[in-house]
Write an enzyme that holds these catalytic residues in place. Structure first.
Site, PDB file in Angstrom:
ATOM      1  N   SER A 218       0.831  -1.197   0.000  1.00  0.00           N
ATOM      2  CA  SER A 218       0.000   0.000   0.000  1.00  0.00           C
ATOM      3  C   SER A 218       0.873   1.257   0.000  1.00  0.00           C
ATOM      4  CB  SER A 218      -0.947  -0.050   1.196  1.00  0.00           C
ATOM      5  OG  SER A 218      -1.992   0.873   1.081  1.00  0.00           O
ATOM      6  N   ASP A 443      -8.955  -4.080  -6.135  1.00  0.00           N
ATOM      7  CA  ASP A 443      -8.431  -3.519  -4.887  1.00  0.00           C
ATOM      8  C   ASP A 443      -9.132  -2.185  -4.641  1.00  0.00           C
ATOM      9  OD1 ASP A 443      -6.869  -2.119  -2.950  1.00  0.00           O
ATOM     10  OD2 ASP A 443      -5.099  -3.286  -3.488  1.00  0.00           O
ATOM     11  N   HIS A 471      -7.414  -5.850  -0.767  1.00  0.00           N
ATOM     12  CA  HIS A 471      -6.270  -4.938  -0.789  1.00  0.00           C
ATOM     13  C   HIS A 471      -4.975  -5.731  -0.713  1.00  0.00           C
ATOM     14  CE1 HIS A 471      -4.019  -1.346  -0.361  1.00  0.00           C
ATOM     15  NE2 HIS A 471      -3.836  -1.408   0.939  1.00  0.00           N
TER      16      HIS A 471
END
Length: 502
Positions: A218, A443, A471
């Site tokens: 991320s 995602d 995710h």
């Protein structure tokens, strides 16, 4: 910025090994000081004093300059945890779980087998670290627990969108910013991703590694790409999972994320309708309309919780988004919606509390929210063009009709005590080794298009696609992705660019 850039809130558990090989005789290696400027040698040459802190875990602190441009102007501390390789030692692997503001220390110490697979654990010293401003490192501090509760969950005065409502939010943001400035010991101007990337090179060096092995999730992809831009010759085996496009401005980030969460919501509802427990019925569009009606009802009349808090629509959206990070959390969203329909918001509060790092006892577990604010306010240029804001909201209305009514509000960074220093530019990292970028097709937090874009920007980017929900993609049960990542990190085998893992 919205919650989507933060590390996903999931239930994690540590791993145990029934047979643990002997630890290496030498646990400290000679720092790599090649080419280091004289004024930085005291930092790069420091020897790490590892202390045991668990089975095959040991911990330490590393000293870094507060201001890398003026290394004599103060110091900060960086907290590290290491899990020593269980087999043949191949090097160190630094991990960042996301955020900005996620604790890499806790991620590795509490959930090693969620962070990386068994083959990585065998071959690498897995290093978790808290970036500057985060957790056990020299940290950003803002509000106490009671004030944070009011900031996160309080009912805002005035009708949504009115001048009174905006004034109330601005006043809250001002109070928050002033508290951060007052309680953070002067570190706020230096909480930037560029400085954190420089810290990461320092960590690499004092661990004795000549090049960096890195796995970033991320926001950790932005940190990793920034490192590769600053130190391309040392960026040799980097994996960036669930990428952020470094060239996208803040308004576009928010609009794109809104569309990602709307898509994830539709996927959740479609799945929900096939279960006996689903509180909705009919077609997907009918279920979506009913969910939108539920949010509108909460917006008109917040729902009282047993602990005295009121479930506002903003908290309901936060709880919903939290569950949409992973399909594994969809059953909890079903429970939360069902309970709210029965007048009980406790499950939805539990989801929102998980996102906000608020424990069951009402205490805040970490400072991830404060660090998140600090990094974003320094990294993202302020966008105060009303026309651009209006255009961004029009996009949100088009791509995310469910969340659009609650995606507005003044930018909290407008009250931050320091101007941003970051820019939004493409990163090529010319001269780096291959950099593997993993994107998941649905995602919600870091939409797939960002992974495509980052892989294209990087001179040596390689895109691996995970087809699915949730995710990030590595260590999520897809053997194709896992084999690609581990073959690259362990053996240096570069995946085929464009590899698609169904």
């Amino acid at each position: 910025m919205v919650a989507g850039l933060a590390v996903a809130s999931v239930a994690l558990s540590g791993c145990l090994y029934s047979q643990i090989p002997e630890e290496r005789t030498s646990t400290t290696r000679t720092p790599d000081t090649a080419g280091v400027a004289p004024e930085l040698l005291p930092y790069y040459s420091q020897e790490v004093d590892w202390q045991p802190c668990g089975v095959r875990f040991d911990c330490t602190e590393v000293t870094a300059p507060l201001d890398w441009d003026n290394p004599g102007d103060g110091e900060i501390s960086l907290a590290l945890v290491r899990h020593q390789a269980t087999g043949e030692f191949q090097g160190s692997l630094l991990i960042n779980p996301g955020g900005p503001g996620g604790s890499g220390y806790d991620f590795v110490a509490d959930s090693l087998d969620y962070a990386v697979g068994a083959d990585i654990i065998e071959r690498f010293d897995v290093i978790g670290f808290d970036p500057r401003g985060v957790g056990r490192s020299t940290a950003v501090e803002c509000l106490d627990g009671a004030a944070m509760d009011e900031y996160n969950y309080g009912v805002v005065e005035g009708e949504r969108g009115s001048a009174e409502w905006e004034d109330a939010l601005n006043a809250r943001n001002q109070e928050y910013s002033e508290a951060c400035e007052a309680n953070s010991g002067g570190i706020l101007p230096f909480i930037t991703t560029v400085n954190s990337a420089r810290d990461m090179d320092l960590i690499r060096a004092v661990l004795g590694d000549e090049v960096l092995n890195y796995l970033g999730y991320s926001y950790g992809t932005f940190l990793g790409a920034t490192y590769a831009r600053l130190y391309p010759e040392r960026a040799q085996r980097l994996v960036l999972d669930g990428a952020i496009d470094p060239s996208v401005p803040g308004l576009e980030v928010g609009a794109t994320q809104a569309g990602g969460f709307e898509s994830a919501l539709r996927a959740y509802l479609e799945d929900c309708l096939g279960t006996a427990e689903c509180p909705f019925s009919g077609s997907l569009d009918e279920a979506l309309t009913d969910f939108q009606a539920l949010l509108a009802s909460i917006a008109r009349s917040p729902v009282p919780n047993g602990d005295g808090r009121m479930l506002t629509v903003d908290t309901a959206v936060t709880g919903t988004i939290t569950a949409l990070y992973s399909a594994d959390s969809w059953p909890y969203l079903t429970q939360g919606i069902t309970a709210v329909l029965q007048g009980d918001p406790s499950v939805m509060f539990a989801l929102a509390d998980s996102y906000n790092s608020r424990g069951p006892d009402g205490e805040y577990i970490d400072n991830s929210a404060e660090a998140f604010r600090a990094y974003n306010c320094m990294d993202y240029p302020v966008e105060d063009d009303p026309a651009a804001e209006e255009a961004s909201m029009k996009i949100v209305e088009d791509v995310a009709p469910t969340f659009a009514p609650y995606w507005d509000g003044p930018d909290p960074c407008e009250t931050w005590p320091y101007p941003p220093v970051g820019t939004r530019d493409e990163i090529a990292a010319s001269g780096s080794g291959p950099i593997v970028v993993i994107g998941t097709t649905n995602d919600p937090a870091t939409p797939y298009a960002w992974s495509e874009s980052l892989a294209e920007q990087l001179e040596n980017g390689v895109l691996v696609t995970r087809v699915g929900e949730g995710h990030t993609g590595y260590n999520k049960g897809n053997s194709c992705v896992d084999d690609a990542v581990e073959g690259f990190l362990i053996d240096g085998t570069v995946p085929e660019d464009g590899l698609r893992c169904e």
